[in-house]
Design a protein around this motif. Structure first.
Motif, PDB file in Angstrom:
ATOM      1  N   THR A   1      -7.149   3.817   0.487  1.00  0.00           N
ATOM      2  CA  THR A   1      -7.603   3.576   2.767  1.00  0.00           C
ATOM      3  C   THR A   1      -6.533   5.305   2.609  1.00  0.00           C
ATOM      4  O   THR A   1      -5.833   6.184   2.570  1.00  0.00           O
ATOM      5  CB  THR A   1      -6.641   2.512   2.553  1.00  0.00           C
TER       6      THR A   1
ATOM      7  N   ASP B   1     -12.599   2.816   0.788  1.00  0.00           N
ATOM      8  CA  ASP B   1     -12.403   1.206   0.949  1.00  0.00           C
ATOM      9  C   ASP B   1     -12.346   0.989   1.667  1.00  0.00           C
ATOM     10  O   ASP B   1     -12.519   0.302   3.117  1.00  0.00           O
ATOM     11  CB  ASP B   1     -11.607   0.808   0.275  1.00  0.00           C
TER      12      ASP B   1
ATOM     13  N   HIS C   1      -9.266   4.004  -8.041  1.00  0.00           N
ATOM     14  CA  HIS C   1     -10.305   3.391  -8.693  1.00  0.00           C
ATOM     15  C   HIS C   1      -9.904   3.097  -9.878  1.00  0.00           C
ATOM     16  O   HIS C   1     -10.295   1.724 -11.091  1.00  0.00           O
ATOM     17  CB  HIS C   1     -11.549   3.507  -8.586  1.00  0.00           C
TER      18      HIS C   1
ATOM     19  N   TYR D   1     -10.775   9.399  -4.585  1.00  0.00           N
ATOM     20  CA  TYR D   1     -10.967   7.684  -4.580  1.00  0.00           C
ATOM     21  C   TYR D   1     -10.953   7.278  -5.920  1.00  0.00           C
ATOM     22  O   TYR D   1     -11.509   6.004  -6.376  1.00  0.00           O
ATOM     23  CB  TYR D   1     -11.761   8.160  -3.851  1.00  0.00           C
TER      24      TYR D   1
ATOM     25  N   LYS E   1      -7.136   0.585  -8.293  1.00  0.00           N
ATOM     26  CA  LYS E   1      -5.992   0.374  -7.168  1.00  0.00           C
ATOM     27  C   LYS E   1      -7.338   0.535  -5.462  1.00  0.00           C
ATOM     28  O   LYS E   1      -8.257   1.479  -6.555  1.00  0.00           O
ATOM     29  CB  LYS E   1      -5.033   1.675  -7.088  1.00  0.00           C
ATOM     30  N   LYS E   2      -7.462   0.780  -4.222  1.00  0.00           N
ATOM     31  CA  LYS E   2      -8.106   1.135  -3.608  1.00  0.00           C
ATOM     32  C   LYS E   2      -7.768   2.005  -2.473  1.00  0.00           C
ATOM     33  O   LYS E   2      -6.606   2.535  -3.381  1.00  0.00           O
ATOM     34  CB  LYS E   2      -8.406   0.302  -2.164  1.00  0.00           C
TER      35      LYS E   2
ATOM     36  N   HIS F   1       0.471  -0.656  -0.142  1.00  0.00           N
ATOM     37  CA  HIS F   1      -0.123   0.340  -0.147  1.00  0.00           C
ATOM     38  C   HIS F   1       1.062   1.291  -0.374  1.00  0.00           C
ATOM     39  O   HIS F   1       1.820   1.237   0.826  1.00  0.00           O
ATOM     40  CB  HIS F   1      -1.186   0.306   0.977  1.00  0.00           C
TER      41      HIS F   1
ATOM     42  N   SER G   1      -3.532  -0.420  -2.742  1.00  0.00           N
ATOM     43  CA  SER G   1      -4.495   1.024  -2.469  1.00  0.00           C
ATOM     44  C   SER G   1      -3.248   1.991  -1.992  1.00  0.00           C
ATOM     45  O   SER G   1      -1.937   1.777  -1.858  1.00  0.00           O
ATOM     46  CB  SER G   1      -4.838   0.711  -1.051  1.00  0.00           C
TER      47      SER G   1
END
Length: 379
Positions: free
Chosen positions: A265, A289, A258, A254, A262-263, A105, A174
């Motif tokens: 966090t 997420d 996306h 976000y 990817k997410k 991440h 992420s």
């Protein structure tokens, strides 16, 4: 934050938790709630183990392989890597961590940008306090508090460009936002003596952002100017304006993450109501997420069971949201038995996992406790 602890820069210890206590860490207020902290919210499914680390480009690949192997061998599932928003360094380290079976991440300092060479060329990008001091040349509390304005188009676009760069690195799970807030209005009760401070009300020196762009934008929306308020702390529109400025950065991040597969966090303050009051951060309303609330009980003079209390508060605030909560634990000065209790309190109160700050600080005795706890959950 090196007591304004900054997770990971040279001469800084850690991030993001300069919180106030106003007065959630007062003795008594949640005593009864703490006594019932071990609620049976535990759900089935894997319990995830994370750790934060800060990268050093001068280190060899072999040294990182050794470090990542140690994490994997001791039960860590995911590593949050601070590369100072350098996508090339992240691209170098990601396959090394993946090769050891770890998720990667991309941990980034978001609104607080110490050492940002691009931002430093634009003094107007920096947040301004109610008493007119800019973080560019008069940062609050400590020298590395270099907060950018979330409203100004140019500073916002700069931050989002950094999210874009990290989110394009292959193999990253992420982008992980840290310092995604305003500067601390209040410090944790445990830090006040260090800075010889008393903080019982919002003070102009620690109240941001009163730059011309923020105040004029707000005035166009609400037909009043925050500079004219006798007591800005009680004006809900002004408070919500700033909460929404941070939310807008998160929501845009976000979309970027996306778009690139990817997410998103984030490292956040212990629970939404507390974060709202201390640093203008209402993370239960974000498009995100997963959150990793830094429930560092030591900074609030709280006992281990407070980790369960704060975890439960966050889980409750995220009900009906498709957002995971993984409890952040501060391991320095924590006895192995305390660490075991912290993990149990987090899981029992609904966390999907725990994250340890930070990887290099974990002792061998603590590693044994983590590994044993992980293995007990696998049986």
């Amino acid at each position: 934050m090196g007591n304004l602890l900054n997770r990971g820069n040279v001469g800084m210890i850690m991030s993001c938790i300069l919180l106030s206590v106003f007065m959630v860490s007062c003795n008594g207020g949640h005593k009864e709630e703490k006594e019932t902290a071990l609620l049976e919210k535990e759900e089935s499914g894997p319990f995830k183990f994370w750790t934060w680390i800060t990268a050093d480009a001068s280190r060899t690949d072999d040294s990182y392989v050794e470090e990542f192997a140690k994490y994997a061998d001791n039960g860590i599932d995911a590593v949050l890597i601070n590369t100072y928003t350098d996508p090339e360094l992240l691209a170098r380290l990601t396959p090394l961590a993946l090769g050891m079976g770890l998720e990667v991440h991309a941990w980034m300092f978001t609104m607080n940008r110490p050492g940002d060479k691009i931002a430093e060329q634009h003094p107007e990008w920096y947040a301004v306090s109610r008493d007119g001091k800019s973080c560019y040349d008069e940062p609050p509390y400590v020298g590395y508090y270099k907060w950018l304005c979330p409203t100004r188009k140019e500073s916002r676009e700069h931050i989002l460009s950094l999210v874009e760069g990290l989110s394009k690195v292959d193999g990253v799970a992420s982008v992980h936002l840290d310092y995604i807030r305003y500067s601390d209005i209040f410090l944790p009760i445990g830090l006040l003596p260090k800075y010889n401070l008393q903080q019982e009300v919002e003070q102009p020196t620690y109240d941001f952002c009163y730059c011309e762009v923020c105040t004029s934008t707000f005035e166009k929306m609400h037909h009043k100017n925050p500079n004219d308020f006798d007591n800005p702390a009680i004006d809900m529109e002004w408070k919500n304006f700033r909460l929404n400025r941070v939310k807008a950065v998160v929501d845009a991040s976000y979309e970027i993450a996306h778009k690139n597969g990817k997410k998103l966090t984030a490292a956040v303050f212990p629970y939404p109501e507390m974060a709202d009051h201390m640093v203008r951060q209402r993370w239960d309303k974000w498009n995100i997420d997963a959150v990793l609330p830094m429930i560092y009980n030591q900074f609030y003079n709280e006992e281990i069971d407070w980790i369960g209390y704060a975890t439960g508060q966050g889980v409750t605030d995220l009900e009906k949201r498709n957002v995971e909560l993984h409890t952040g634990i501060y391991v320095p000065d924590m006895q192995p038995e305390e660490l075991l209790s912290a993990m149990k309190y987090a899981q029992k109160n609904g966390a999907k996992g725990v994250s340890f700050f930070d990887g290099p600080a974990i002792t061998e005795a603590q590693w044994k406790m983590i590994k044993d706890f992980k293995e007990s959950k696998a049986k």
